[in-house]
Design a protein around this motif. Sequence first.
Motif, PDB file in Angstrom:
ATOM      1  N   GLY A   1     -11.115   3.992   2.389  1.00 22.93           N
ATOM      2  CA  GLY A   1     -10.237   5.127   2.136  1.00 22.93           C
ATOM      3  C   GLY A   1      -9.240   5.322   3.256  1.00 22.93           C
ATOM      4  O   GLY A   1      -8.057   5.601   3.026  1.00 22.93           O
ATOM      5  N   GLN A   2      -9.700   5.181   4.496  1.00 21.49           N
ATOM      6  CA  GLN A   2      -8.817   5.335   5.654  1.00 21.49           C
ATOM      7  C   GLN A   2      -7.746   4.248   5.678  1.00 21.49           C
ATOM      8  O   GLN A   2      -6.578   4.513   5.983  1.00 21.49           O
ATOM      9  CB  GLN A   2      -9.645   5.310   6.933  1.00 21.49           C
ATOM     10  N   MET A   3      -8.142   3.014   5.351  1.00 20.35           N
ATOM     11  CA  MET A   3      -7.166   1.923   5.328  1.00 20.35           C
ATOM     12  C   MET A   3      -6.125   2.145   4.230  1.00 20.35           C
ATOM     13  O   MET A   3      -4.924   1.955   4.437  1.00 20.35           O
ATOM     14  CB  MET A   3      -7.880   0.588   5.109  1.00 20.35           C
ATOM     15  N   ALA A   4      -6.593   2.561   3.051  1.00 23.43           N
ATOM     16  CA  ALA A   4      -5.669   2.795   1.939  1.00 23.43           C
ATOM     17  C   ALA A   4      -4.723   3.946   2.240  1.00 23.43           C
ATOM     18  O   ALA A   4      -3.510   3.871   1.970  1.00 23.43           O
ATOM     19  CB  ALA A   4      -6.460   3.073   0.663  1.00 23.43           C
ATOM     20  N   LEU A   5      -5.272   5.014   2.806  1.00 20.98           N
ATOM     21  CA  LEU A   5      -4.437   6.174   3.125  1.00 20.98           C
ATOM     22  C   LEU A   5      -3.433   5.832   4.221  1.00 20.98           C
ATOM     23  O   LEU A   5      -2.262   6.261   4.162  1.00 20.98           O
ATOM     24  CB  LEU A   5      -5.325   7.342   3.559  1.00 20.98           C
ATOM     25  N   GLY A   6      -3.870   5.058   5.209  1.00 20.11           N
ATOM     26  CA  GLY A   6      -2.951   4.630   6.263  1.00 20.11           C
ATOM     27  C   GLY A   6      -1.796   3.821   5.695  1.00 20.11           C
ATOM     28  O   GLY A   6      -0.640   3.991   6.100  1.00 20.11           O
ATOM     29  N   TYR A   7      -2.114   2.951   4.737  1.00 22.16           N
ATOM     30  CA  TYR A   7      -1.081   2.135   4.083  1.00 22.16           C
ATOM     31  C   TYR A   7      -0.091   3.028   3.338  1.00 22.16           C
ATOM     32  O   TYR A   7       1.129   2.811   3.391  1.00 22.16           O
ATOM     33  CB  TYR A   7      -1.747   1.154   3.121  1.00 22.16           C
ATOM     34  N   ARG A   8      -0.589   4.055   2.654  1.00 26.36           N
ATOM     35  CA  ARG A   8       0.292   4.952   1.909  1.00 26.36           C
ATOM     36  C   ARG A   8       1.220   5.729   2.841  1.00 26.36           C
ATOM     37  O   ARG A   8       2.411   5.893   2.554  1.00 26.36           O
ATOM     38  CB  ARG A   8      -0.547   5.930   1.074  1.00 26.36           C
ATOM     39  N   TYR A   9       0.668   6.190   3.972  1.00 29.23           N
ATOM     40  CA  TYR A   9       1.514   6.881   4.945  1.00 29.23           C
ATOM     41  C   TYR A   9       2.547   5.936   5.548  1.00 29.23           C
ATOM     42  O   TYR A   9       3.688   6.317   5.820  1.00 29.23           O
ATOM     43  CB  TYR A   9       0.660   7.482   6.055  1.00 29.23           C
ATOM     44  N   ALA A  10       2.158   4.695   5.778  1.00 25.27           N
ATOM     45  CA  ALA A  10       3.069   3.735   6.413  1.00 25.27           C
ATOM     46  C   ALA A  10       4.268   3.420   5.518  1.00 25.27           C
ATOM     47  O   ALA A  10       5.393   3.259   6.006  1.00 25.27           O
ATOM     48  CB  ALA A  10       2.323   2.452   6.772  1.00 25.27           C
ATOM     49  N   TYR A  11       4.020   3.337   4.193  1.00 25.64           N
ATOM     50  CA  TYR A  11       5.081   2.907   3.277  1.00 25.64           C
ATOM     51  C   TYR A  11       5.556   4.022   2.346  1.00 25.64           C
ATOM     52  O   TYR A  11       6.354   3.776   1.432  1.00 25.64           O
ATOM     53  CB  TYR A  11       4.608   1.705   2.458  1.00 25.64           C
ATOM     54  N   GLY A  12       5.089   5.259   2.572  1.00 24.21           N
ATOM     55  CA  GLY A  12       5.580   6.381   1.784  1.00 24.21           C
ATOM     56  C   GLY A  12       5.214   6.316   0.321  1.00 24.21           C
ATOM     57  O   GLY A  12       6.041   6.610  -0.553  1.00 24.21           O
ATOM     58  N   ILE A  13       3.996   5.894   0.015  1.00 19.73           N
ATOM     59  CA  ILE A  13       3.550   5.784  -1.372  1.00 19.73           C
ATOM     60  C   ILE A  13       2.925   7.116  -1.801  1.00 19.73           C
ATOM     61  O   ILE A  13       1.821   7.478  -1.375  1.00 19.73           O
ATOM     62  CB  ILE A  13       2.529   4.632  -1.536  1.00 19.73           C
TER      63      ILE A  13
END
Length: 240
Positions: free
Chosen positions: A12-24
């Motif tokens: 969950g942390q990895m997925a959320l970090g990815y979303r914050y990084a790319y504005g998803i």
Amino acid sequence: WTIAARGGSIYGQMALGYRYAYGIDVDATCKKAAYTYLKAVEQIIEKFDQDVLRGVPFNDDVRLDDIPGIQRKSEQMEMVQYSKHSAERGEVNALRAVGQFYLFGRGVEQDFGQAHQLFQRAADLGDPRAHAFLGFMYYTGVGVEKNNETAFEHFKTAARSREPAGHQGLGVAYRYGAGVEQNYQEAYLNFRQAAEKGVGEAFYNLGVMHLEGLGVEQSNKQAFDHFRQSADRFHLHGLY
């Protein structure tokens, strides 16, 4: 993903970090991405620290999946059986190799007792790397009763033959005063000798010593250079 991340899920942390990084579906923010990724990394390192085998001061040099032509499970088992037969004939390299199979559970059921017996036979035949493995087992208490003094003697025997794992083990012993009087200068010297042979763990330890000024002059630059060399060898703490 937010709920999973808050609940401590690494995925969950990895997925959320990815979303914050790319504005998803959220506003892009590097700060929140880095913070969320960091939470995942901290958990991974904590799990790594708790792994009883993480302290192996050298790479597992008998990885069945990496041997050219050894791809199928049946071929791996044939390789294990061949090594076992060679070990039964007393071939020192085979004794150590099969010891590693048992230590890491590669191609056989993990058995620390069998690993210790095989490493001891190889060490009795003068194999320095087997001494290093025995040192590791006694230092960590894997398959044997923990004994820092015995570990130190095995590391010292290995280091006499310029075995890098022996120097790495001596470095740890001297740094923490395990089985020998604490001596940062000796620790640094042994870590450096192991690093010269390409041991990633040794580069990491040199970085820590420079970062904290243990036995050497404190230097953030030297620490960074050693951490980078450790990371280049895919050492987890070096990457962190």
